[in-house]
Write a protein that holds these residues in place. Structure first.
Motif, PDB file in Angstrom:
ATOM      1  N   UNK A  53      30.725  37.213  58.517  1.00  0.00           N
ATOM      2  CA  UNK A  53      30.202  38.438  57.907  1.00  0.00           C
ATOM      3  C   UNK A  53      31.276  39.513  57.935  1.00  0.00           C
ATOM      4  N   UNK A  54      31.129  40.469  57.018  1.00  0.00           N
ATOM      5  CA  UNK A  54      32.002  41.643  56.960  1.00  0.00           C
ATOM      6  C   UNK A  54      31.106  42.852  56.746  1.00  0.00           C
ATOM      7  N   UNK A  55      31.184  43.798  57.669  1.00  0.00           N
ATOM      8  CA  UNK A  55      30.366  45.020  57.589  1.00  0.00           C
ATOM      9  C   UNK A  55      28.897  44.688  57.316  1.00  0.00           C
ATOM     10  N   UNK A  56      28.383  43.740  58.058  1.00  0.00           N
ATOM     11  CA  UNK A  56      26.976  43.311  57.972  1.00  0.00           C
ATOM     12  C   UNK A  56      26.615  42.609  56.668  1.00  0.00           C
ATOM     13  N   UNK A  57      27.591  42.219  55.850  1.00  0.00           N
ATOM     14  CA  UNK A  57      27.333  41.422  54.648  1.00  0.00           C
ATOM     15  C   UNK A  57      27.611  39.966  55.000  1.00  0.00           C
ATOM     16  N   UNK A  58      26.621  39.092  54.785  1.00  0.00           N
ATOM     17  CA  UNK A  58      26.747  37.671  55.095  1.00  0.00           C
ATOM     18  C   UNK A  58      27.787  37.033  54.172  1.00  0.00           C
ATOM     19  N   UNK A  59      28.804  36.415  54.762  1.00  0.00           N
ATOM     20  CA  UNK A  59      29.864  35.755  53.991  1.00  0.00           C
ATOM     21  C   UNK A  59      29.707  34.233  53.981  1.00  0.00           C
ATOM     22  N   UNK A  60      28.628  33.708  54.493  1.00  0.00           N
ATOM     23  CA  UNK A  60      28.484  32.253  54.574  1.00  0.00           C
ATOM     24  C   UNK A  60      28.069  31.633  53.238  1.00  0.00           C
ATOM     25  N   UNK A  61      27.543  32.454  52.327  1.00  0.00           N
ATOM     26  CA  UNK A  61      27.136  31.936  51.024  1.00  0.00           C
ATOM     27  C   UNK A  61      27.432  32.981  49.957  1.00  0.00           C
ATOM     28  N   UNK A  62      28.690  33.426  49.906  1.00  0.00           N
ATOM     29  CA  UNK A  62      29.101  34.495  49.001  1.00  0.00           C
ATOM     30  C   UNK A  62      30.139  33.950  48.029  1.00  0.00           C
ATOM     31  N   UNK A  63      30.160  34.508  46.828  1.00  0.00           N
ATOM     32  CA  UNK A  63      31.169  34.109  45.852  1.00  0.00           C
ATOM     33  C   UNK A  63      32.525  34.674  46.264  1.00  0.00           C
ATOM     34  N   UNK A  64      33.577  33.912  45.979  1.00  0.00           N
ATOM     35  CA  UNK A  64      34.935  34.306  46.354  1.00  0.00           C
ATOM     36  C   UNK A  64      35.269  35.700  45.807  1.00  0.00           C
ATOM     37  N   UNK A  65      34.969  35.932  44.552  1.00  0.00           N
ATOM     38  CA  UNK A  65      35.276  37.204  43.897  1.00  0.00           C
ATOM     39  C   UNK A  65      34.630  38.372  44.635  1.00  0.00           C
ATOM     40  N   UNK A  66      33.381  38.223  45.033  1.00  0.00           N
ATOM     41  CA  UNK A  66      32.647  39.279  45.742  1.00  0.00           C
ATOM     42  C   UNK A  66      33.257  39.519  47.132  1.00  0.00           C
ATOM     43  N   UNK A  67      33.649  38.447  47.812  1.00  0.00           N
ATOM     44  CA  UNK A  67      34.271  38.575  49.135  1.00  0.00           C
ATOM     45  C   UNK A  67      35.580  39.358  49.050  1.00  0.00           C
ATOM     46  N   UNK A  68      36.397  39.037  48.047  1.00  0.00           N
ATOM     47  CA  UNK A  68      37.669  39.743  47.856  1.00  0.00           C
ATOM     48  C   UNK A  68      37.411  41.218  47.577  1.00  0.00           C
ATOM     49  N   UNK A  69      36.434  41.511  46.742  1.00  0.00           N
ATOM     50  CA  UNK A  69      36.096  42.887  46.405  1.00  0.00           C
ATOM     51  C   UNK A  69      35.705  43.689  47.651  1.00  0.00           C
ATOM     52  N   UNK A  70      34.884  43.104  48.503  1.00  0.00           N
ATOM     53  CA  UNK A  70      34.447  43.785  49.731  1.00  0.00           C
ATOM     54  C   UNK A  70      35.640  44.057  50.646  1.00  0.00           C
ATOM     55  N   UNK A  71      36.495  43.064  50.823  1.00  0.00           N
ATOM     56  CA  UNK A  71      37.646  43.219  51.714  1.00  0.00           C
ATOM     57  C   UNK A  71      38.664  44.220  51.171  1.00  0.00           C
TER      58      UNK A  71
END
Length: 144
Positions: free
Chosen positions: A100-118
């Motif tokens: 997780x990043x900042x309380x957002x679950x990263x175990x079932x997230x799209x790559x694009x969305x994960x990059x955007x959050x980071x």
């Protein structure tokens, strides 16, 4: 009348690639050699989840890359850490699974969305666990 299910109706199951176990070292054969051998290390605390906190100015780089995502079905993993970067100093390492990043679950997230959050976050609280087994299997089927 034959009541068996036709072969084509069975579900397809993908099994992970076989990994050879470490070479056997008998317990009676120099137990010191076995205790300190990396394949027989029973220290499992390195695999427990941990919190990594990073702060960065807007637009700055973290010093790490990720791979994976929802399409790979194995999660988001740290694929590269630049030496002497903030990510390196915070303890991130290749093979860490981002849970997780900042309380957002990263175990079932799209790559694009994960990059955007980071990229957009200035303060990052990241829950990670070192999980090299899934990471190495995931490298073969990463979809960005």
């Amino acid at each position: 009348m034959d009541s068996r299910i036709p072969y084509d109706d069975y579900p397809v199951v993908f099994l992970p690639a076989y990994e050879n176990p470490p070479a056997w070292i008998p317990p009676h054969e120099c137990s010191r050699r076995r205790v300190y051998h990396p394949d027989y290390n029973n220290e499992l605390t390195q695999f427990l989840p941990r919190i990594v906190t990073l702060k960065k100015p807007p637009g700055a780089q973290l010093g790490s890359n990720i791979r994976g995502g929802k399409a790979s079905e194995l999660g988001i993993f740290i694929s590269k850490v630049i030496p002497d970067s903030d990510a390196h100093r915070a303890g991130l390492q290749e093979g860490d699974q981002v849970l997780s990043v900042n309380d957002v679950d990263f175990q079932d997230i799209e790559h694009r969305k994960a990059v955007e959050i980071l990229k957009t976050a200035c303060e990052i609280s990241m829950c990670v666990r070192f999980f090299p087994y899934n990471y190495h299997g995931q490298k073969d089927r990463t979809v960005h």
